[in-house]
Design an enzyme around this catalytic site. Sequence first.
Site, PDB file in Angstrom:
ATOM      1  N   LEU A 198       0.835  -1.199   0.000  1.00 41.15           N
ATOM      2  CA  LEU A 198       0.000   0.000   0.000  1.00 41.15           C
ATOM      3  C   LEU A 198       0.869   1.247   0.000  1.00 41.15           C
ATOM      4  O   LEU A 198       1.702   1.424   0.869  1.00 41.15           O
ATOM      5  CB  LEU A 198      -0.892   0.000   1.246  1.00 41.15           C
ATOM      6  CG  LEU A 198      -1.787   1.212   1.462  1.00 41.15           C
ATOM      7  CD1 LEU A 198      -2.867   1.270   0.389  1.00 41.15           C
ATOM      8  CD2 LEU A 198      -2.428   1.162   2.848  1.00 41.15           C
ATOM      9  N   HIS A 199       0.683   2.118  -0.969  1.00 41.79           N
ATOM     10  CA  HIS A 199       1.427   3.369  -0.999  1.00 41.79           C
ATOM     11  C   HIS A 199       0.685   4.434  -0.201  1.00 41.79           C
ATOM     12  O   HIS A 199      -0.473   4.239   0.178  1.00 41.79           O
ATOM     13  CB  HIS A 199       1.651   3.826  -2.446  1.00 41.79           C
ATOM     14  CG  HIS A 199       2.612   4.962  -2.554  1.00 41.79           C
ATOM     15  ND1 HIS A 199       3.920   4.857  -2.154  1.00 41.79           N
ATOM     16  CD2 HIS A 199       2.453   6.218  -2.994  1.00 41.79           C
ATOM     17  CE1 HIS A 199       4.519   6.010  -2.345  1.00 41.79           C
ATOM     18  NE2 HIS A 199       3.647   6.862  -2.856  1.00 41.79           N
ATOM     19  N   ASP A 200       1.351   5.544   0.004  1.00 43.03           N
ATOM     20  CA  ASP A 200       0.816   6.564   0.905  1.00 43.03           C
ATOM     21  C   ASP A 200      -0.197   7.470   0.215  1.00 43.03           C
ATOM     22  O   ASP A 200       0.063   8.006  -0.852  1.00 43.03           O
ATOM     23  CB  ASP A 200       1.968   7.417   1.441  1.00 43.03           C
ATOM     24  CG  ASP A 200       1.549   8.222   2.639  1.00 43.03           C
ATOM     25  OD1 ASP A 200       1.350   7.607   3.695  1.00 43.03           O
ATOM     26  OD2 ASP A 200       1.407   9.437   2.512  1.00 43.03           O
ATOM     27  N   TRP A 201      -1.375   7.610   0.868  1.00 48.73           N
ATOM     28  CA  TRP A 201      -2.427   8.511   0.413  1.00 48.73           C
ATOM     29  C   TRP A 201      -2.951   9.266   1.633  1.00 48.73           C
ATOM     30  O   TRP A 201      -2.499   9.045   2.743  1.00 48.73           O
ATOM     31  CB  TRP A 201      -3.574   7.719  -0.228  1.00 48.73           C
ATOM     32  CG  TRP A 201      -3.179   6.997  -1.475  1.00 48.73           C
ATOM     33  CD1 TRP A 201      -2.538   5.805  -1.576  1.00 48.73           C
ATOM     34  CD2 TRP A 201      -3.391   7.431  -2.823  1.00 48.73           C
ATOM     35  NE1 TRP A 201      -2.335   5.465  -2.891  1.00 48.73           N
ATOM     36  CE2 TRP A 201      -2.862   6.452  -3.675  1.00 48.73           C
ATOM     37  CE3 TRP A 201      -4.005   8.568  -3.394  1.00 48.73           C
ATOM     38  CZ2 TRP A 201      -2.908   6.566  -5.068  1.00 48.73           C
ATOM     39  CZ3 TRP A 201      -4.047   8.672  -4.776  1.00 48.73           C
ATOM     40  CH2 TRP A 201      -3.510   7.678  -5.595  1.00 48.73           C
ATOM     41  N   GLU A 228       6.065   1.614   4.313  1.00 47.51           N
ATOM     42  CA  GLU A 228       5.949   3.052   4.514  1.00 47.51           C
ATOM     43  C   GLU A 228       6.730   3.501   5.745  1.00 47.51           C
ATOM     44  O   GLU A 228       7.072   2.700   6.608  1.00 47.51           O
ATOM     45  CB  GLU A 228       4.474   3.448   4.681  1.00 47.51           C
ATOM     46  CG  GLU A 228       3.685   3.507   3.390  1.00 47.51           C
ATOM     47  CD  GLU A 228       4.202   4.567   2.425  1.00 47.51           C
ATOM     48  OE1 GLU A 228       4.919   5.490   2.857  1.00 47.51           O
ATOM     49  OE2 GLU A 228       3.888   4.461   1.232  1.00 47.51           O
TER      50      GLU A 228
END
Length: 296
Positions: A198-201, A228
């Site tokens: 999961l990438h950062d949002w 992350e």
Amino acid sequence: MALKSAVELRIADIIHSHGVAITLSQIASCINGSLTSPDITTLARIMRLLVRRKIFTVHHPSDGGDPLYDLTHSSRWLLHDSEQTLAPMVLMENHPWLIAPWHYFSQCVKECGIAFKKAHGREIWDLASGNPEFNKLFNDGLACTSKVVTSAILSGYKQGLSSIESLVDVGAAPAYNGIFHVGGDMFHAIPNANAWVLHDWGDEDCIKILRNCRKAIPRENGKVIIVEVVVKAEGSGVFDDMGFIFDLLMIAHSSGGKERTEVEWKKILEEGGFSRYKIIDIPALPSIIEAYPDDQ
């Protein structure tokens, strides 16, 4: 800016190509693209700061000869042709396009809004989609750091990877044998598999993605793998300062993203359907967060 100029001039590459420490005159003679003879005085002043910051070293021969400049562990990260180089990231983050949003922080405090949009009139993804030069600069910067982090994952997370039967990377990737690309929108649905990156949002978007991951995870042994930064307010580790800097970088370049503390990660994980988690340190700026669904 001194570091950026050193990367643009390929000073680390020039020293590396000689295999030994060399003089400023030797460095200057190898600088490409000069219409006139390079300004050695300016070069000396730039190198003086970079030596003080331990990017390069300098040795003064006992016979009174010219000072000799050499690489350090830090400057080896600036070699353009190295498999693991941070040169594209240095050039990207110090390019006027990426520097400009930092000048809008005070306006963001007063008026809210997105720094990048204030600087350029549109968000970063919109600028990248319409500007091939910017898109390449941005992708090259992210690609080089991904190689560094991937290497750290492979060395520091072997046990976690060995138990995975199938993995979904939520994002874009080049074609490889055994890899299947599934088009779609991760805010609506995610394919079934055992793990995700999961990438950062922003918080709301992260929760949406996590909930979709939760729906797709199998009942047994499914988990989300988040690579992350975990910001440590009182941390004194080698990467802890960078966590705070990258958080400000997210203000400058994203539209709601941020680097989070463990408390902040816990909150969005719980709202996304993951009541249990484990943080695993790896030899890199980010950590690995394994998140497990509520019913496991």
